[in-house]
Design an enzyme around this catalytic site. Structure first.
Site, PDB file in Angstrom:
ATOM      1  N   SER A  14       2.899   1.484   3.268  1.00 40.46           N
ATOM      2  CA  SER A  14       3.436   2.545   4.132  1.00 40.46           C
ATOM      3  C   SER A  14       2.620   3.820   3.995  1.00 40.46           C
ATOM      4  CB  SER A  14       4.902   2.820   3.780  1.00 40.46           C
ATOM      5  OG  SER A  14       5.000   3.216   2.428  1.00 40.46           O
ATOM      6  N   HIS A  65       3.231  -2.887   9.073  1.00 37.50           N
ATOM      7  CA  HIS A  65       4.232  -2.066   8.383  1.00 37.50           C
ATOM      8  C   HIS A  65       5.623  -2.350   8.934  1.00 37.50           C
ATOM      9  CE1 HIS A  65       5.915   2.135   7.273  1.00 37.50           C
ATOM     10  NE2 HIS A  65       6.139   1.273   6.315  1.00 37.50           N
ATOM     11  N   GLU A  89       4.803  -1.494  12.756  1.00 40.56           N
ATOM     12  CA  GLU A  89       3.594  -0.735  13.069  1.00 40.56           C
ATOM     13  C   GLU A  89       2.386  -1.628  12.763  1.00 40.56           C
ATOM     14  OE1 GLU A  89       4.503   3.977  12.401  1.00 40.56           O
ATOM     15  OE2 GLU A  89       4.310   2.773  10.582  1.00 40.56           O
ATOM     16  N   ASN A 131       6.391   7.513   9.286  1.00 42.94           N
ATOM     17  CA  ASN A 131       6.492   8.329   8.066  1.00 42.94           C
ATOM     18  C   ASN A 131       5.929   9.730   8.261  1.00 42.94           C
ATOM     19  OD1 ASN A 131       7.715   6.243   6.807  1.00 42.94           O
ATOM     20  ND2 ASN A 131       6.035   5.713   5.462  1.00 42.94           N
TER      21      ASN A 131
END
Length: 286
Positions: free
Chosen positions: A121, A142, A154, A192
């Site tokens: 991540s 991800h 992702e 994130n």
């Protein structure tokens, strides 16, 4: 359910490894789930069985389907057991040296045609790819926690990831019932990068006495339709993880908005890591 031709090897039996193994087996893939400790493998398999029990209890799966799903997952300890896997998903902890060691070992074991993906991540896909013989076959995949519930994956393209690798893993994600979204290799990717500054800002609002934790979370739930407020979410993710990701973003971008708030740092120093330790922004022991 028709079986898929590729066998998926998953390195790591933590929350993410378990979740990916479960959805892959449910989708008809043969799965080899690896951890260097037998007790971790056993714990991972038990957690998957428990998760499937909940699906059976909701009458969304029969007992026979649960048994078939579990039969598709083989828990192993030696990395060499991943030899025949055409797709590898690495879910080891976020430690560059650990991942380097693992990826270089797996690179010697699997075929040159195998695609190796990482569920990182926060680490650079381009950097991780540089450890491998065939960086064109390396990609970021991800997933989000809890994997069986969350639709997004992702798909992170490194500088040397090939178009055919991207196409293959997009197809894999879709077969798992996920929605693959292409993002470039940039610290924090998309989710994130956007989410963690929001958590940080909520912590700053708390630090400055703008409102209590419950009020901050209710504002975001009722005002932005978020299912969980940012401080409760931080407790769920783990404040140590939140701190590490913010710190990583701050080091990579050098921008003040990513510098972890003291309200997060102090709790980590106190061992108040959120739900997993019984206390974070909220007290879960009560």
């Amino acid at each position: 359910m028709a079986a898929h031709k590729h066998t998926i090897g998953i390195i790591g039996t933590g929350t993410m490894g378990q979740g990916i193994a479960q959805v892959a087996a449910q989708a008809g893939y043969e799965v080899v789930l690896q951890n260097r400790r037998q007790e971790s493998v056993d714990r991972g398999m038990k957690a998957i069985a428990k998760s499937l029990d909940r699906i059976v209890a909701k009458q969304k799966m029969t007992d026979a389907e649960k048994t078939e799903t579990l039969d598709r997952i083989r828990g192993v300890v030696p990395l060499e057991e991943l030899k025949g896997c055409e797709r590898i998903i690495e879910c080891a902890p976020e430690d560059l040296e650990l991942k380097r060691d693992l990826l270089q070992k797996i690179d010697q074991i699997v075929s040159d045609e195998a695609i190796i993906a990482t569920n990182t991540s926060s680490l650079s896909i381009t950097k991780l790819a540089s450890f491998l013989k065939k960086p064109a076959h390396f990609v970021g995949l991800h997933f989000f926690n809890p994997v069986p519930m969350m639709k997004l994956v992702e798909v992170v393209r490194g500088m040397r990831t090939s178009d055919s690798t991207i196409a293959a893993v997009r197809g894999l994600a879709e077969n798992l019932g996920k929605v693959p979204i292409d993002v470039m290799d940039s610290p924090g990717f998309v989710v994130n990068r956007v989410l963690f500054p929001m958590i940080n800002e909520a912590a700053f609002a708390l630090q400055q006495g703008v409102a209590k934790p419950e009020a901050i979370d209710e504002c975001m739930k009722l005002g932005c339709n978020h299912p969980l407020g940012p401080l409760a979410l931080a407790d769920l993710v783990g404040l140590d993880v939140v701190f590490a990701i913010l710190d990583s973003l701050y080091r990579e971008y050098g921008e003040p908005r990513y510098a972890p708030c003291l309200e997060i740092k102090k709790r980590v120093e106190a061992g108040w890591l959120g739900r997993k330790s019984g206390r974070g922004f909220y007290n879960y022991d009560a």
